[in-house]
Design an enzyme around this catalytic site. Structure first.
Site, PDB file in Angstrom:
ATOM      1  N   HIS A  55       0.849  -1.207   0.000  1.00  0.00           N
ATOM      2  CA  HIS A  55       0.000   0.000   0.000  1.00  0.00           C
ATOM      3  C   HIS A  55       0.876   1.246   0.000  1.00  0.00           C
ATOM      4  CE1 HIS A  55      -3.940   2.050   1.220  1.00  0.00           C
ATOM      5  NE2 HIS A  55      -3.029   3.031   1.148  1.00  0.00           N
ATOM      6  N   GLN A 150      -9.621   9.610  -4.823  1.00  0.00           N
ATOM      7  CA  GLN A 150      -9.269  10.334  -3.595  1.00  0.00           C
ATOM      8  C   GLN A 150     -10.367  11.264  -3.108  1.00  0.00           C
ATOM      9  OE1 GLN A 150      -5.980  10.775  -1.393  1.00  0.00           O
ATOM     10  NE2 GLN A 150      -7.962  11.110  -0.457  1.00  0.00           N
ATOM     11  N   ASP A 307       2.364   3.357   2.910  1.00  0.00           N
ATOM     12  CA  ASP A 307       1.365   4.370   2.554  1.00  0.00           C
ATOM     13  C   ASP A 307       1.970   5.574   1.830  1.00  0.00           C
ATOM     14  OD1 ASP A 307      -1.245   5.215   2.275  1.00  0.00           O
ATOM     15  OD2 ASP A 307      -1.528   5.828   4.355  1.00  0.00           O
TER      16      ASP A 307
HETATM   17  N1  17E Z   1      -5.091   9.503   0.819  1.00  0.00           N
HETATM   18  C1  17E Z   1      -5.929   9.005   1.757  1.00  0.00           C
HETATM   19  O1  17E Z   1      -7.153   9.108   1.615  1.00  0.00           O
HETATM   20  N2  17E Z   1      -5.413   8.389   2.831  1.00  0.00           N
HETATM   21  C2  17E Z   1      -4.112   8.289   2.994  1.00  0.00           C
HETATM   22  N3  17E Z   1      -3.621   7.690   4.088  1.00  0.00           N
HETATM   23  C3  17E Z   1      -3.244   8.803   2.017  1.00  0.00           C
HETATM   24  C4  17E Z   1      -3.778   9.401   0.934  1.00  0.00           C
HETATM   25  C5  17E Z   1      -1.788   8.684   2.199  1.00  0.00           C
HETATM   26 FE   FE2 Z   2      -3.500   5.106   1.537  1.00  0.00          FE
END
Ligand code: 17E
Ligand code: FE2
Length: 412
Positions: A55, A150, A307
């Site tokens: 990830h 996103q 991440d």
């Molecule tokens: N975007 C998200 O929604 N959550 C995350 N942990 C990262 C990006 C890194």
């Molecule tokens: Fe992520």
């Protein structure tokens, strides 16, 4: 090539292993080198299959501070910072940063990467760049691309169409982000949409799921329920699931039955979520990492991911899975000796299940000779001494080598 006297998968007893024509051909004791056969001394070292980064966000990596630093340290400010940086993306910008991050990962023994790529962008610039890069780097890195919405599937203009287009452009996995959608209803609908799309196009699924300290964030039950009903099972992964940290135990008890029936995978990102979560708490502050120990105890598959590498969500990082395991074991209180010895599985074998690599992954006669040699005879030592990867081989070809640093105390 013959590697002598090495601890395969950190086993107590050392063995010899032969590589011929890019495959593991023989594992045994006291194997003799043939005439002219290259010999590698594996004494006090361990042999593992390659590290897997299950990830990471390669499209956002190496952008921290550009154009703004994330001052609150929250996920949501990170998303705002990234939305600004996203406006000036070009394919070459994405590729150049991702190449650098991939080289950092390769130097830490990584040969497989699952990257989330933001597709809430009408131009799909990052996705196009990453599909090209997947081809460019395939001799040293296998990349899986998640089409990651996103800013939401229902809460972003044309989100559904962008997700479909990303899958048609060659994304390997479908993503979703139910906790970021405008409403709970949108969250449910977005998960339904993503999993049905994956079923239709025969793709894997990896959902950013309940990455919030809201104990009422219940995206996971919908993900697991649809994975079961659509027959997707372990093709589905729930990443983050940090709200599970805050669920009440009676609810987790009920949920666990469904999770086991659904057989979905979990990815926890302890480096990043210990830092992003708990930001609305005063004291005590929640750790915000999902229930890794309990999920493993129930037989569910869990891996650890990094991440981020230096981006709006995380200002540090060298792309080393060993660092992730080091912190993860502390945070998840998995510090029993056996738990520490076995913890390499969180970034190797367990991650291979999530990525659906099948039986071709692993140190076994007949498999491609993809492996790393760590400068430690077991993973306890590797973690404690921060041992490095001395060699990384893909199909028997050397991709990386490192000479260990040697310190000396100059007093008596
Ligand atoms: N975007 C998200 O929604 N959550 C995350 N942990 C990262 C990006 C890194
Ligand atoms: Fe992520």
């Amino acid at each position: 090539m013959l590697i002598k006297n090495i601890h395969i998968d950190g086993k107590e007893m050392a063995n010899d292993i032969r590589i011929t024509d890019g495959k593991f051909t023989e594992i045994g004791e006291n194997l003799n080198a043939g005439p002219g056969e290259e010999l590698v001394d594996g004494t006090d070292c361990m042999l593992l299959p390659p590290m897997i980064e299950s990830h990471v966000h390669l499209d956002t990596c190496l952008t921290a501070g550009d154009p703004a630093w994330n001052m609150s340290g929250t996920l949501f400010e990170g998303i705002e910072c990234w939305a600004k940086r996203k406006e000036k993306l070009s394919k070459e910008d994405v590729k150049e940063r991702a190449r650098r991050a991939l080289r950092m990962q390769a130097a830490n023994g990584v040969q497989y990467v699952r990257t989330h790529v933001d597709i809430t962008d009408p131009t799909l610039t990052a996705l196009e760049a990453m599909t090209e890069l997947r081809e460019e780097v395939k001799d040293f890195m296998t990349i899986q691309i998640v089409a990651f919405p996103q800013e939401g599937i229902l809460s972003y203009p044309n989100g559904k169409e962008l997700l479909v287009k990303a899958v048609e452009m060659g994304a390997d996995c479908v993503g979703a982000i139910p906790h970021f959608e405008f409403t709970r209803e949108y969250g449910v609908e977005s998960v339904n949409f993503a999993l049905e799309l994956a079923a239709k196009y025969d793709r894997l699924v990896d959902v950013h799921c309940d990455e919030i300290d809201d104990e009422a964030s219940r995206g996971l039950e919908t993900v697991a329920c649809r994975a079961l009903e659509l027959g997707l099972f372990d093709k589905v992964t729930a990443s983050h699931t940090t709200a599970m940290h805050s669920y009440n135990n009676a609810y987790v008890n009920r949920l666990m039955r469904l999770l086991k029936m659904s057989r979905i995978n979990f990815v926890s990102n302890p480096l990043v979520n210990t830092h992003l979560q708990g930001r609305c708490d005063t004291y005590p502050k929640r750790r915000g990492v999902t229930r890794v120990k309990e999920l493993l105890a129930e037989g569910l598959n869990v891996s650890f991911g990094h991440d981020d590498v230096f981006d709006p969500w995380y200002p540090l990082g060298t792309g080393n899975p060993r660092d992730v395991v080091f912190l993860g074991l502390h945070v998840c209180q998995m510090m029993g000796y056996e738990e520490i010895l076995d913890s390499y599985k969180l970034v190797t074998y367990n991650a291979a299940r999530t990525l659906h690599l099948g039986d071709s992954y692993g140190i076994r006669e007949g498999n491609d000779a993809d492996c790393i040699i760590l400068n430690a005879k077991n993973f306890y030592q590797a973690l404690n001494e921060k041992s490095s990867v001395l060699y990384s081989y893909k199909k028997g070809k050397l991709l990386y080598r490192e000479t260990p640093a040697k310190g000396e105390l100059l007093f008596s």
